[in-house]
Design a protein around this motif. Structure first.
Motif, short mmCIF file in Angstrom:
data_model
loop_
_atom_site.label_atom_id
_atom_site.label_comp_id
_atom_site.label_asym_id
_atom_site.label_seq_id
_atom_site.Cartn_x
_atom_site.Cartn_y
_atom_site.Cartn_z
N ASN A 237 0.83 -1.20 0.00
CA ASN A 237 0.00 0.00 0.00
C ASN A 237 0.87 1.25 0.00
OD1 ASN A 237 -2.43 -1.48 0.13
ND2 ASN A 237 -2.12 -1.78 2.31
N SER A 238 0.35 2.31 -0.60
CA SER A 238 1.08 3.58 -0.63
C SER A 238 1.34 4.06 0.79
CB SER A 238 0.26 4.62 -1.39
OG SER A 238 1.00 5.81 -1.51
N GLY A 239 2.56 4.53 1.03
CA GLY A 239 2.94 5.03 2.34
C GLY A 239 3.61 3.99 3.22
N THR A 240 3.59 2.72 2.80
CA THR A 240 4.27 1.67 3.55
C THR A 240 5.77 1.94 3.52
OG1 THR A 240 2.58 0.08 2.94
CG2 THR A 240 4.68 -0.83 3.69
N VAL A 241 6.44 1.75 4.66
CA VAL A 241 7.89 1.95 4.75
C VAL A 241 8.55 0.58 4.87
CG1 VAL A 241 9.76 2.98 6.07
CG2 VAL A 241 7.59 4.19 5.85
N VAL A 242 9.50 0.30 3.98
CA VAL A 242 10.20 -0.98 3.97
C VAL A 242 11.70 -0.71 4.10
CG1 VAL A 242 10.66 -3.08 2.66
CG2 VAL A 242 8.45 -1.95 2.45
N PRO A 243 12.35 -1.24 5.15
CA PRO A 243 13.80 -1.07 5.25
C PRO A 243 14.51 -1.94 4.20
CG PRO A 243 12.99 -2.37 7.09
CD PRO A 243 11.79 -1.96 6.29
N VAL A 244 15.43 -1.35 3.46
CA VAL A 244 16.18 -2.06 2.43
C VAL A 244 17.67 -1.85 2.69
CG1 VAL A 244 16.60 -2.33 -0.05
CG2 VAL A 244 14.31 -1.69 0.76
N LYS A 245 18.42 -2.95 2.74
CA LYS A 245 19.87 -2.84 2.95
C LYS A 245 20.56 -2.90 1.58
CE LYS A 245 22.31 -4.82 6.37
NZ LYS A 245 22.99 -5.92 7.13
N PHE A 246 21.38 -1.89 1.33
CA PHE A 246 22.09 -1.76 0.05
C PHE A 246 23.60 -1.79 0.29
CE2 PHE A 246 18.19 0.72 -0.55
CZ PHE A 246 17.77 0.34 -1.81
#
Length: 138
Positions: A93-102
């Motif tokens: 859903n719009s506004g969802t925050v997902v932590p991504v490790k780069f």
């Protein structure tokens, strides 16, 4: 006889127009938000950011083309993962925050975790606002 045929043709066109409109509405209602960047798998199976939308929150948080994705949420990205599976982790859903490790700047850069905010693509935003039709025309 010609008049009846003309009415039938007009009725068919109207019906087609209504179906297209209904279909377009279904498309944007069912659409989920994404990360604001595209990904690809390189020859070794590493997931790499391909292109970043400069208007997306991911760009303002430092995500750039060439960054390597190591983890999405609590899931480690494996070289055996398929691209569609990986993309599926970044659709919600719009506004969802997902932590991504780069790994910033490629395989030898430093690691960073970025909170990626999922949002609708500009076309979907415009459709929701009623600014464009289903073909993207204003």
């Amino acid at each position: 006889e010609g008049e009846v045929k003309e009415k039938k043709v007009r009725a068919k066109k109207e019906k087609r127009g209504k179906k297209k409109k209904e279909k377009a509405e279904k498309i944007h209602i069912a659409t989920k938000a994404g990360p604001g960047f595209t990904m690809m798998l390189d020859n070794s199976g590493t997931c790499v950011v391909q292109k970043v939308n400069k208007k997306a929150p991911a760009f303002t948080r430092g995500v750039r083309a060439g960054d390597v994705i190591l983890e999405i949420g609590d899931r480690i990205i494996e070289k055996t993962d398929k691209l569609n599976e990986i993309k599926g982790l970044l659709v919600s859903n719009s506004g969802t925050v997902v932590p991504v490790k780069f790994i910033k700047g490629g395989k030898k850069g430093e690691q960073a975790v970025v909170d990626v905010v999922l949002e609708f693509a500009p076309l979907v935003k415009s459709l929701k606002a009623g600014k464009l039709d289903a073909r993207g025309k204003s």
